[in-house]
Design a protein around this motif. Structure first.
Motif, mmCIF file in Angstrom:
data_model
loop_
_atom_site.group_PDB
_atom_site.id
_atom_site.type_symbol
_atom_site.label_atom_id
_atom_site.label_comp_id
_atom_site.label_asym_id
_atom_site.label_seq_id
_atom_site.Cartn_x
_atom_site.Cartn_y
_atom_site.Cartn_z
ATOM 1 N N LYS A 105 -37.081 -3.886 65.016
ATOM 2 C CA LYS A 105 -36.983 -2.589 65.688
ATOM 3 C C LYS A 105 -35.558 -2.406 66.186
ATOM 4 N N VAL A 106 -34.881 -1.363 65.702
ATOM 5 C CA VAL A 106 -33.484 -1.117 66.077
ATOM 6 C C VAL A 106 -33.326 0.302 66.622
ATOM 7 N N ARG A 107 -32.278 0.509 67.408
ATOM 8 C CA ARG A 107 -31.972 1.824 67.955
ATOM 9 C C ARG A 107 -31.259 2.667 66.902
ATOM 10 N N VAL A 108 -31.679 3.910 66.758
ATOM 11 C CA VAL A 108 -31.061 4.838 65.818
ATOM 12 C C VAL A 108 -30.776 6.157 66.536
ATOM 13 N N PRO A 109 -29.891 6.994 66.002
ATOM 14 C CA PRO A 109 -29.615 8.293 66.633
ATOM 15 C C PRO A 109 -30.843 9.207 66.604
ATOM 16 N N PHE A 110 -30.917 10.127 67.562
ATOM 17 C CA PHE A 110 -31.968 11.141 67.529
ATOM 18 C C PHE A 110 -31.764 12.058 66.332
ATOM 19 N N GLY A 111 -30.525 12.493 66.132
ATOM 20 C CA GLY A 111 -30.207 13.454 65.078
ATOM 21 C C GLY A 111 -29.486 14.649 65.681
ATOM 22 N N VAL A 112 -30.254 15.639 66.141
ATOM 23 C CA VAL A 112 -29.693 16.828 66.781
ATOM 24 C C VAL A 112 -30.264 16.949 68.195
ATOM 25 N N VAL A 113 -29.382 17.043 69.179
ATOM 26 C CA VAL A 113 -29.789 17.154 70.577
ATOM 27 C C VAL A 113 -29.423 18.549 71.088
ATOM 28 N N GLY A 114 -30.390 19.259 71.628
ATOM 29 C CA GLY A 114 -30.139 20.574 72.215
ATOM 30 C C GLY A 114 -30.125 20.473 73.731
ATOM 31 N N VAL A 115 -29.171 21.144 74.365
ATOM 32 C CA VAL A 115 -29.061 21.100 75.818
ATOM 33 C C VAL A 115 -28.831 22.513 76.354
ATOM 34 N N PHE A 128 -21.195 16.574 74.741
ATOM 35 C CA PHE A 128 -20.619 16.252 73.434
ATOM 36 C C PHE A 128 -20.206 14.790 73.364
ATOM 37 N N SER A 129 -19.535 14.304 74.387
ATOM 38 C CA SER A 129 -19.036 12.925 74.374
ATOM 39 C C SER A 129 -20.171 11.922 74.230
ATOM 40 N N LEU A 130 -21.227 12.103 75.015
ATOM 41 C CA LEU A 130 -22.347 11.166 74.963
ATOM 42 C C LEU A 130 -23.104 11.265 73.644
ATOM 43 N N CYS A 131 -23.285 12.491 73.157
ATOM 44 C CA CYS A 131 -23.978 12.663 71.872
ATOM 45 C C CYS A 131 -23.153 12.084 70.729
ATOM 46 N N PHE A 132 -21.860 12.374 70.723
ATOM 47 C CA PHE A 132 -21.012 11.906 69.635
ATOM 48 C C PHE A 132 -20.913 10.377 69.649
ATOM 49 N N LYS A 133 -20.845 9.788 70.836
ATOM 50 C CA LYS A 133 -20.772 8.325 70.950
ATOM 51 C C LYS A 133 -21.987 7.674 70.313
ATOM 52 N N ALA A 137 -25.488 14.958 66.697
ATOM 53 C CA ALA A 137 -24.910 16.295 66.790
ATOM 54 C C ALA A 137 -25.541 16.980 67.995
ATOM 55 N N CYS A 138 -24.860 17.965 68.567
ATOM 56 C CA CYS A 138 -25.420 18.646 69.737
ATOM 57 C C CYS A 138 -25.309 20.158 69.592
ATOM 58 N N ILE A 139 -26.323 20.838 70.096
ATOM 59 C CA ILE A 139 -26.356 22.294 70.152
ATOM 60 C C ILE A 139 -26.411 22.677 71.625
ATOM 61 N N LEU A 140 -25.419 23.410 72.086
ATOM 62 C CA LEU A 140 -25.284 23.721 73.506
ATOM 63 C C LEU A 140 -25.601 25.183 73.778
ATOM 64 N N LYS A 141 -26.302 25.433 74.862
ATOM 65 C CA LYS A 141 -26.588 26.797 75.320
ATOM 66 C C LYS A 141 -26.170 26.888 76.785
ATOM 67 N N GLN A 168 -17.198 19.917 61.856
ATOM 68 C CA GLN A 168 -17.088 20.676 63.097
ATOM 69 C C GLN A 168 -18.451 21.077 63.658
ATOM 70 N N ASP A 169 -19.467 21.086 62.798
ATOM 71 C CA ASP A 169 -20.811 21.436 63.264
ATOM 72 C C ASP A 169 -21.459 20.301 64.038
ATOM 73 N N ALA A 170 -20.693 19.243 64.326
ATOM 74 C CA ALA A 170 -21.196 18.187 65.211
ATOM 75 C C ALA A 170 -21.438 18.752 66.605
ATOM 76 N N VAL A 171 -20.798 19.887 66.908
ATOM 77 C CA VAL A 171 -21.054 20.580 68.166
ATOM 78 C C VAL A 171 -21.185 22.073 67.879
ATOM 79 N N THR A 172 -22.172 22.702 68.509
ATOM 80 C CA THR A 172 -22.420 24.132 68.315
ATOM 81 C C THR A 172 -22.677 24.777 69.668
ATOM 82 N N LEU A 173 -22.020 25.892 69.925
ATOM 83 C CA LEU A 173 -22.275 26.674 71.130
ATOM 84 C C LEU A 173 -23.024 27.934 70.732
#
Length: 304
Positions: A105-115, A128-133, A137-141, A168-173
């Motif tokens: 069992k290993v840790r993997v990324p969620f994929g896309v995080v919306g905040v 962005f920093s925490l998601c990218f680390k 990818a993150c979608i921000l509202k 660049q779509d690693a972050v979306t506003l």
């Protein structure tokens, strides 16, 4: 407004991020920290536009305000995130099945995080920093109070991503309107984790488009069972965040999945428990549906 393609691009970017090594991720974060300090004057100029529309006596004013010192602190925080050990790929458990099969069992990324958040433009950098680390990818509202600040911040992040050869779509506003919020809340095919904050309203929309506030939700509020088991034909339920919220979403398959040791008794117990809860919630949902009708005629029509 069509956001489907925006969400799809975020998913594609998340797959590319999953292939980046730690060295490349840290390179981007350190470049962002440096660029943030270089663009301090531009950020402050856009932040001033947001502040000009706000009453200085409003408690939100200080949360919204950026200063050279705060921007320096943001850059330092980004460098701190870069210095952290990435949890991606970390081995959490290992065991061997009776048939000799070894399971890891290993840790993997969620994929896309919306905040979803309000008047704190520094959150754009933080998320962005925490998601990218962690290769997400993150979608921000963001809220309307910080619309100019957030736009400048995201443009700086995208510039750094482009310069470093990262999608660049690693972050979306998202656009600053309620429709974008509603679309994000229901983008379950694209968003793997959604983190809103604050207070929310559970709103019922009937077949004629009439909205009725079923419940005002605050800290500790629970709405999952109503949302999951309401079955009124032609009706829908929406959860609208009124202020910044912290919401824990528990995915149905995660509740039903068997434990790590594939314990049959545990799986059966959970399934039976959820079946009993769903039956009770179904009856409650139907009762609420009848009581929410505005006239006696509408209440009677529920039974036909």
């Amino acid at each position: 407004m069509e956001l489907k393609q925006t969400f799809e691009r975020a998913v594609e970017a998340s797959r590319a991020l999953a292939l980046l090594d730690g060295e490349k991720i840290n390179e981007v974060l350190l470049a962002l920290a440096d660029e943030t300090e270089r663009q301090s004057a531009a950020i402050l100029e856009e932040n001033a536009r947001d502040l000009a529309a706000k009453d200085p006596s409003d408690p939100m004013y200080d949360r919204l305000m950026l200063t050279p010192a705060r921007i320096k602190g943001i850059a330092d925080d980004i460098r701190h995130v870069a210095a952290l050990r990435s949890p991606v790929g970390e081995e959490m458990a290992r065991w061997t099945r009776p048939n000799g099969m070894e399971i890891v069992k290993v840790r993997v990324p969620f994929g896309v995080v919306g905040v979803i958040y309000e008047a704190r433009p520094n959150v754009s950098f933080d998320v962005f920093s925490l998601c990218f680390k962690t290769s997400n990818a993150c979608i921000l509202k963001g809220g309307s109070d910080a619309v100019h600040s957030n736009a400048m911040i995201i443009s700086i992040i995208k510039k750094v991503l482009y310069r470093c050869g990262v999608p660049q779509d690693a972050v979306t506003l998202l656009p600053n309107d309620r429709e974008a919020t509603a679309r994000l809340l229901t983008a379950t095919d694209y968003v793997d984790l959604l983190i809103p904050r604050g207070s929310a309203s559970l709103i019922r929309i009937d077949e004629e488009g009439v909205s009725t506030v079923m419940e005002e939700l605050g800290a500790g509020g629970v709405f999952g069972r109503t949302l999951a088991f309401a079955t009124s034909n032609g009706d829908s339920l929406e959860v609208i965040c009124r202020t910044p919220c912290d919401v824990l979403f528990i995915d149905y398959p995660h509740i039903l999945k068997r434990c790590e040791r594939a314990c049959t008794h545990h799986s059966l117990l959970v399934q039976n428990m959820l079946r009993l809860i769903s039956d009770k919630a179904q009856a409650l949902s139907e009762r609420v549906d009848v009581l929410s009708r505005r006239s006696i005629r509408e209440k009677l029509l529920c039974y036909f």
